[in-house]
Scaffold this active site. Structure first.
Site, PDB file in Angstrom:
ATOM      1  N   TYR A 136      39.607  17.071  53.551  1.00 10.89           N
ATOM      2  CA  TYR A 136      40.447  16.303  54.486  1.00 10.89           C
ATOM      3  C   TYR A 136      39.808  14.980  54.869  1.00 10.89           C
ATOM      4  O   TYR A 136      40.482  13.996  55.113  1.00 10.89           O
ATOM      5  CB  TYR A 136      40.769  17.134  55.723  1.00 10.89           C
ATOM      6  CG  TYR A 136      41.922  18.070  55.446  1.00 10.89           C
ATOM      7  CD1 TYR A 136      43.190  17.543  55.173  1.00 10.89           C
ATOM      8  CD2 TYR A 136      41.748  19.443  55.397  1.00 10.89           C
ATOM      9  CE1 TYR A 136      44.245  18.385  54.889  1.00 10.89           C
ATOM     10  CE2 TYR A 136      42.800  20.287  55.103  1.00 10.89           C
ATOM     11  CZ  TYR A 136      44.047  19.753  54.860  1.00 10.89           C
ATOM     12  OH  TYR A 136      45.091  20.566  54.563  1.00 10.89           O
TER      13      TYR A 136
ATOM     14  N   GLU B 266      31.595  46.584  45.555  1.00 11.79           N
ATOM     15  CA  GLU B 266      32.570  45.515  45.364  1.00 11.79           C
ATOM     16  C   GLU B 266      33.590  45.491  46.486  1.00 11.79           C
ATOM     17  O   GLU B 266      33.985  44.448  46.972  1.00 11.79           O
ATOM     18  CB  GLU B 266      33.273  45.690  44.000  1.00 11.79           C
ATOM     19  CG  GLU B 266      34.424  44.697  43.792  1.00 11.79           C
ATOM     20  CD  GLU B 266      35.278  44.998  42.565  1.00 11.79           C
ATOM     21  OE1 GLU B 266      34.861  45.833  41.746  1.00 11.79           O
ATOM     22  OE2 GLU B 266      36.345  44.397  42.442  1.00 11.79           O
TER      23      GLU B 266
ATOM     24  N   ASP C  44      34.678  48.422  40.418  1.00 11.55           N
ATOM     25  CA  ASP C  44      35.788  48.998  39.677  1.00 11.55           C
ATOM     26  C   ASP C  44      35.428  49.090  38.204  1.00 11.55           C
ATOM     27  O   ASP C  44      34.644  48.298  37.691  1.00 11.55           O
ATOM     28  CB  ASP C  44      37.033  48.084  39.769  1.00 11.55           C
ATOM     29  CG  ASP C  44      37.671  48.133  41.160  1.00 11.55           C
ATOM     30  OD1 ASP C  44      37.365  49.066  41.923  1.00 11.55           O
ATOM     31  OD2 ASP C  44      38.471  47.223  41.449  1.00 11.55           O
TER      32      ASP C  44
END
Lengths: 549, 359
Positions: free
Chosen positions: B95, B189, B241
């Protein structure tokens, strides 16, 4: 307006309307006119107005050109009522001599000298007489005509056509002294019509006429104001020569009529005398093939014999007809005309050498105008001309359109969807000049698709296209170069300011030096090489989202 | 690593560009390439590092000019941050630098996705971390365990922070460890599995530190794992996973990432081991009912990973091949299919006891 020879129907190309009229001598011209409106350009009220102006203007231009006078034309259209208009057409042509006035403007003469061929502006069937008749049939008002040959008198008279007897009736004939030695013709007609200013309008017709005839000065005083088409050159095209027909281009019907009216004593001298490129031995060959005796009287040849003769004429080997009878607009005049009416960046014109189709000499010319204020969106505009007359109707069924669409315009830097008109700020002008324009229909608005004609048009376009291509390319290049410079110029102040923040050194000299480098332009790299990288980040998974944020 | 301080490096970068301008040369910024072709895997140190291929970003190149401008803007911005002793983040920077160029409708930056990679460019080009540029990295990851630290003068005990645990900040350089009582570190995770283990007091029963990365491990998280592992000689087990994405999270923790390969020695934990899940686990622990069909992108990703040098261990090649063949994925939550405490009470203890790890 001035009829060219003051006698009879215009000697020119397609005589379809008169051919039919020939067989209709027994009925009144009014009935003939009603039945053949579509052949004559009067099928609806808006087209009728355009046809009337067309007849007048074409006639005037032909007359002025024949007399070697730089044309000054004035067309006035005044609205009198919802569907009632007064049209006044005035020229500075040679005028009409008193003795021939009635015939020139009034009588429908059929069966003129068909066998003399000469390039001239085509008539919509009946020429100015049709316009007079239309006015008379819709409003009952006579035509008001003023004319002088430039002698001491100006003639003014009213003219009605006796539609039963096919005779002109002149009334209120007065003469006035002609102090200014004015010459020319003025015709005033009151008609029923519908006035439009869209694509197929008097406007568009006059604009295109002005392009094809930049030596003419035309003033149009229409219902919505005055438009002037200035003269930009005093050079007039060379005078077209009259030639005899070539045996390859003659139609059977015309051959039969020629034999009925010829003064030749026998078929052999008829062939040699009335056709170009037929000598004694050619005539003998034709007659032998047709199994006709050389001494036969032409008028005695029966129709089936004429058919044999016609076939034989096509079979014998003959030299192509002379082509010096064509009067092209010329490259200079086309460019001149385009520049005058269109604000473009680039103009080019090509005049092809004359060529022959079916024994008829013809010549193709092409002009291109590109860029400038022409509409960059949508298809290019096509201006078709036949013997310098703009063709406004039936564009899609015309050989010119077909040829333009067959050209691969992408090679010349333009966009084109397959088999369509090119897209871009482009006007394509195509002029087809011939002693016999092969119109596809009675309306005389589209040229038949003879392969020889299409081929020649394409060659002319390709020639012009190559000129256009180098312009388009250089224009594109300079535009890209300019955009590139602007890109760097936008970034330079930010880079210089950032470098000042980084190093504490004043931004002004950095900015100046970078700007000088842009102007020099030497360093600028254009290839969109992705920072000399060979591999992109494709091998990198979503891993970075988390790891590097 | 830094022979010179970060500010000096930035100033030198600016001076180098000005020198080229003065010499009427095309000004350029040289940036090491961060893609597979320029990533070197060192099997001995088990880490990724960046090669010496660089790309040159020229100002007078139509395709580079804007990025060149953006790079100088970001560099100047960071220099001012350092001078002003202000810390900020990537979004604020975006910004701050976004504006419309004079006499045009073009913006310096249109999206944050344009300014973010420029920061990485500068980090790599100047061999620095963004923390040194006073730009905070993402704050993500939480930790629980019998550990006391000092952070900005506050003593914090990771075991006494309730259900949330300690949020790992983006910069962990300055924290000091007062006491560390653990036998190993378990890196998870997913947040849900972390919370399950926390509620079940897994870290107390097994005397370990549990850390959730909440997806791909942020830098602070990676640096913390490395510091704990190196400074206290703790084994690290990573729990993700059973799919290419999860396995890649592990590989980033262990070997480092491609885009931050120049910082692998600070961020990588070479002795980390993979505890699960694996495709083999699906059969071994009866998880077949709870699997998900692998998508085409998963298969493609697995095939790509089979070619990475740091995935050449036969164990990994086997798992990747199994995934490609069976087209099955399993999330940590699959274990809940066997009972909510299956993970805490059976799966993990069994794995740890048997030292059933992948390298």
């Amino acid at each position: 307006m001035a009829a060219k020879d003051g006698l009879g129907a215009p000697i020119s190309d397609n005589m379809t309307a008169e051919d039919i009229a020939l067989n209709m001598k027994e009925i009144s011209v009014a009935e003939f006119f009603e039945k053949n409106r579509h052949l004559l350009g009067y099928e609806n009220s808006s087209k009728a107005m355009l046809t009337i102006v067309k007849e007048g203007v074409d006639n005037s231009l032909d007359a002025c050109e024949d007399a070697g006078i730089l044309p000054e034309l004035k067309v006035t259209v005044k609205q009198l009522g919802i569907d009632r208009f007064r049209i006044i057409m005035e020229d500075n042509g040679p005028g009409v001599v008193e003795a021939k006035m009635a015939l020139a403007f009034g009588k429908m003469l059929f069966g003129s000298k068909f066998h003399r061929l000469k390039q001239s502006r085509g008539k919509q069937g009946l020429g100015i007489r049709g316009a007079i008749l239309y006015a008379q049939l819709t409003t009952g008002k006579p035509a008001k005509i003023r004319t002088s040959t430039g002698d001491a008198k100006v003639h003014e008279f009213e003219l009605l056509i006796d539609t039963v007897r096919n005779e002109p009736k002149i009334s209120a004939h007065t003469t006035a002294p002609n102090k200014e030695r004015w010459h020319g013709v003025s015709i005033e007609l009151e008609i029923e019509g519908v006035y439009v200013e869209r694509a197929q309008s008097i406007h568009e017709y006059l604009k295109r006429t002005a392009i094809a005839n930049p030596y003419a000065h035309i003033i149009y005083n229409g219902p919505n104001g005055v438009l002037k088409y200035e003269r930009t050159t005093n050079t007039m095209p060379k005078h077209p020569k009259e030639i005899k027909p070539h045996p390859y281009g003659i139609e059977l019907g015309i051959l039969i009529r020629m034999m009925a009216t010829t003064r030749s004593q026998n078929v052999r001298s008829f062939l040699m005398g009335e056709f170009s490129r037929v000598g004694g031995s050619s005539a003998d060959q034709i007659l032998a093939l047709a199994k006709l005796e050389a001494g036969r009287k032409p008028a005695s040849i029966a129709n089936d014999e004429a058919e044999r003769l016609h076939k034989s004429m096509q079979m014998v080997k003959l030299i192509a007809p002379p082509t010096d009878c064509i009067s092209p607009m010329t490259e200079t005049l086309i460019e001149n005309g385009l520049k005058k009416e269109l604000e473009a960046d680039f103009y080019v014109a090509i005049t092809r050498p004359p060529s022959v189709y079916r024994g008829n000499p013809f010549q193709v010319e092409v002009g291109l105008a590109y860029g400038g204020k022409l509409n960059p969106q949508g298809a290019a505009e096509l201006y078709r001309f036949a013997n310098k007359v703009p063709l406004l109707y039936h564009q899609s069924s015309c050989a010119i359109t077909k040829a333009v669409e067959e050209v691969d315009w992408k090679r010349y830097g333009l966009q084109q969807s397959s088999g369509g008109m090119p897209v871009g700020p482009l006007v394509v002008l195509v002029h087809f000049a011939s002693v016999w324009v092969p119109f596809t229909s009675e309306g005389k608005e589209a040229i038949a698709e003879y392969p020889e004609i299409i081929k020649d048009i394409k060659l002319a376009i390709q020639d012009a296209g190559r000129n256009l291509a180098s312009f388009v390319r250089s224009q594109r290049k300079s535009r890209e170069g300019q955009m590139r410079r602007q890109l760097f110029e936008r970034y330079i102040p930010v880079v210089a300011e950032s470098l000042e923040k980084l190093t504490g050194k004043d931004h002004a000299p950095i900015e100046m030096k970078l700007e000088a480098m842009v102007k020099a332009g030497k360093l600028i790299i254009v290839e969109p090489a992705e920072e000399t990288k060979t591999e992109t980040k494709k091998a990198e998974p979503a891993e970075d989202e988390g790891a590097d944020e | 690593m830094a022979e010179r301080n970060p500010k000096e490096k930035l100033v030198k970068m600016g001076n180098d560009i000005i020198k080229e301008v003065d010499a009427k040369e095309n000004p350029k910024i040289e940036i090491p390439i961060r893609s597979l072709s320029n990533i070197i895997y060192n099997d001995k140190s088990k880490s990724l590092s960046i090669g010496d291929k660089t790309s040159k970003r020229f100002f007078f190149n139509v395709a580079h000019a804007k990025k060149f401008m953006q790079t100088t803007m970001v560099a100047a911005f960071c220099k001012e941050l350092i001078e002003g002793k202000i810390h900020t983040n990537l979004r604020d920077m975006f910004y701050n630098l976004k504006r419309t160029l004079k006499d045009s409708e073009e913006n310096t930056f249109d999206e944050q996705s344009e300014s973010d990679p420029i920061v990485v460019d500068i980090e790599v080009a100047l061999d620095m971390l963004r923390e040194q540029l006073h730009l905070g990295a993402d704050v993500r990851g939480r930790v629980v365990g019998n550990v006391s630290i000092v952070d900005r003068g506050d003593v914090v005990n990771w075991g006494k922070l309730g259900s949330g645990g300690w949020a790992i900040p983006s910069i962990v350089e300055e924290i000091t460890f007062k006491s560390v009582d653990a036998k190993f570190i378990l890196v998870i995770e997913k947040n849900a599995a972390f919370e399950r283990l926390h509620e079940d007091k897994f870290w107390q029963k097994h005397n370990c530190i549990i850390i959730t990365t909440q997806g791909q491990a942020a830098r602070g998280c990676r640096r913390l794992i490395q510091r704990l592992s190196a400074e206290f000689k703790l084994p690290v087990y990573v729990f993700c996973d059973s799919d290419p994405y999860g396995w890649y999270i592990y590989s980033v923790i262990k070997f480092g990432s491609m885009s931050l390969a120049h910082q692998s020695d600070r961020l990588g934990t070479p002795n980390a081991r993979y505890i699960g899940l694996t495709v083999s686990d699906i059969e071994e622990f009866g998880l077949d009912k709870f699997t998900i069909r692998a998508k085409d992108v998963d298969i493609k990703r697995a095939k790509d990973m089979m070619k990475y040098e740091w995935f050449q261990a036969p164990e990994w090649q086997k798992e990747l091949k199994l995934l490609v063949d069976k087209k099955k994925k399993a999330e940590l939550e699959a274990l809940s299919g066997r009972g909510l405490r299956f993970m805490t009470e059976e799966y993990l203890p069994k794995k740890i006891k048997n030292k059933d790890f992948l390298p």
